[in-house]
Design a protein around this motif. Structure first.
Motif, short mmCIF file in Angstrom:
data_model
loop_
_atom_site.label_atom_id
_atom_site.label_comp_id
_atom_site.label_asym_id
_atom_site.label_seq_id
_atom_site.Cartn_x
_atom_site.Cartn_y
_atom_site.Cartn_z
N GLN A 67 0.86 -1.18 0.00
CA GLN A 67 0.00 0.00 0.00
C GLN A 67 0.90 1.23 0.00
N TYR A 68 0.51 2.23 -0.76
CA TYR A 68 1.25 3.49 -0.80
C TYR A 68 0.24 4.62 -0.80
N GLU A 70 -0.58 8.31 -1.76
CA GLU A 70 -0.16 9.37 -2.66
C GLU A 70 -1.26 10.43 -2.71
N GLU A 74 -4.92 6.08 -0.81
CA GLU A 74 -4.19 4.83 -0.68
C GLU A 74 -4.27 4.05 -1.99
N VAL A 77 0.05 -1.11 -4.94
CA VAL A 77 1.17 -0.98 -5.86
C VAL A 77 1.87 -2.33 -6.01
N ASP A 138 8.67 4.48 -8.17
CA ASP A 138 9.14 3.39 -7.31
C ASP A 138 10.12 3.91 -6.27
N SER A 139 10.99 3.07 -5.77
CA SER A 139 11.91 3.47 -4.70
C SER A 139 12.86 4.59 -5.11
N MET A 142 9.99 7.20 -4.09
CA MET A 142 9.33 7.09 -2.79
C MET A 142 10.22 6.54 -1.69
N ILE A 145 10.90 0.65 0.94
CA ILE A 145 9.60 0.24 1.46
C ILE A 145 9.83 -0.64 2.69
N ASP A 149 5.09 -3.00 5.44
CA ASP A 149 4.09 -2.46 4.51
C ASP A 149 3.77 -3.40 3.36
#
Length: 167
Positions: A67-68, A70, A74, A77, A138-139, A142, A145, A149
């Motif tokens: 879950q992300y 933005e 929610e 992803v 992606d990372s 963001m 992770i 999560d």
């Protein structure tokens, strides 16, 4: 009357067991977006396993679900794990990815791998990227992770009916 209650109880119990098995081992999710192309396409349906994530049974190369949040929304992803805790990841000028000094052979990647990353992955986190590197959020954007999560690992993929080929 007792026979009817027994029959209904049996049906309810079996249904509950099936639902629990589906929920933990083969929960379907419809993919939206192009960040995992060409591996997974918009509209593909995947099955994720919550159990695998809860047991810590995921590794580099696996596609995971998380879950992300933005802009207050929610989102579910899907991304590929490239590095896990303790790994050192670098994005090289030629667009390749280096993990612990070894360049990854990524035949599933589409588009250039842009960005500046040179870091060691912190404890209990993973570094994820989409296979369609030019469109993937992606990372690189963001950050890493948290393993807490992660909600599932992709264990099965199938095409929606409208994408199946007929011969």
């Amino acid at each position: 009357m007792n026979e009817i209650l027994k029959d209904w109880g049996s049906v309810i119990l079996r249904s509950a067991i099936i639902l629990v098995v589906l929920f933990f081992f083969f929960w379907p999710v419809k993919l939206e977006g192009s960040s995992m192309e060409p591996t997974l396409n918009d509209g593909d349906i995947i099955c994720m396993s919550r159990f695998f994530v809860q047991m810590g049974w995921y590794e580099k190369g696996d596609i995971v679900v998380f879950q992300y949040i933005e802009q207050g929304k929610e989102k579910v992803v899907l991304k590929r794990i490239l590095a896990t805790e303790g790994d050192h990841i670098r994005l090289l000028a030629d667009g390749s990815v280096e993990i612990n000094g070894d360049v990854l052979q990524e035949n599933y990647v589409e588009g250039p791998t842009n960005g500046i990353v040179d870091m060691t992955i912190p404890k209990s986190t993973v570094f994820v990227m989409g296979d369609n590197r030019s469109t993937s959020f992606d990372s690189r954007n963001m950050g890493v992770i948290s393993c807490d999560d992660l909600t599932g690992k992709v264990v099965l993929r199938w095409f929606p009916i409208n994408q199946m080929r007929t011969y």
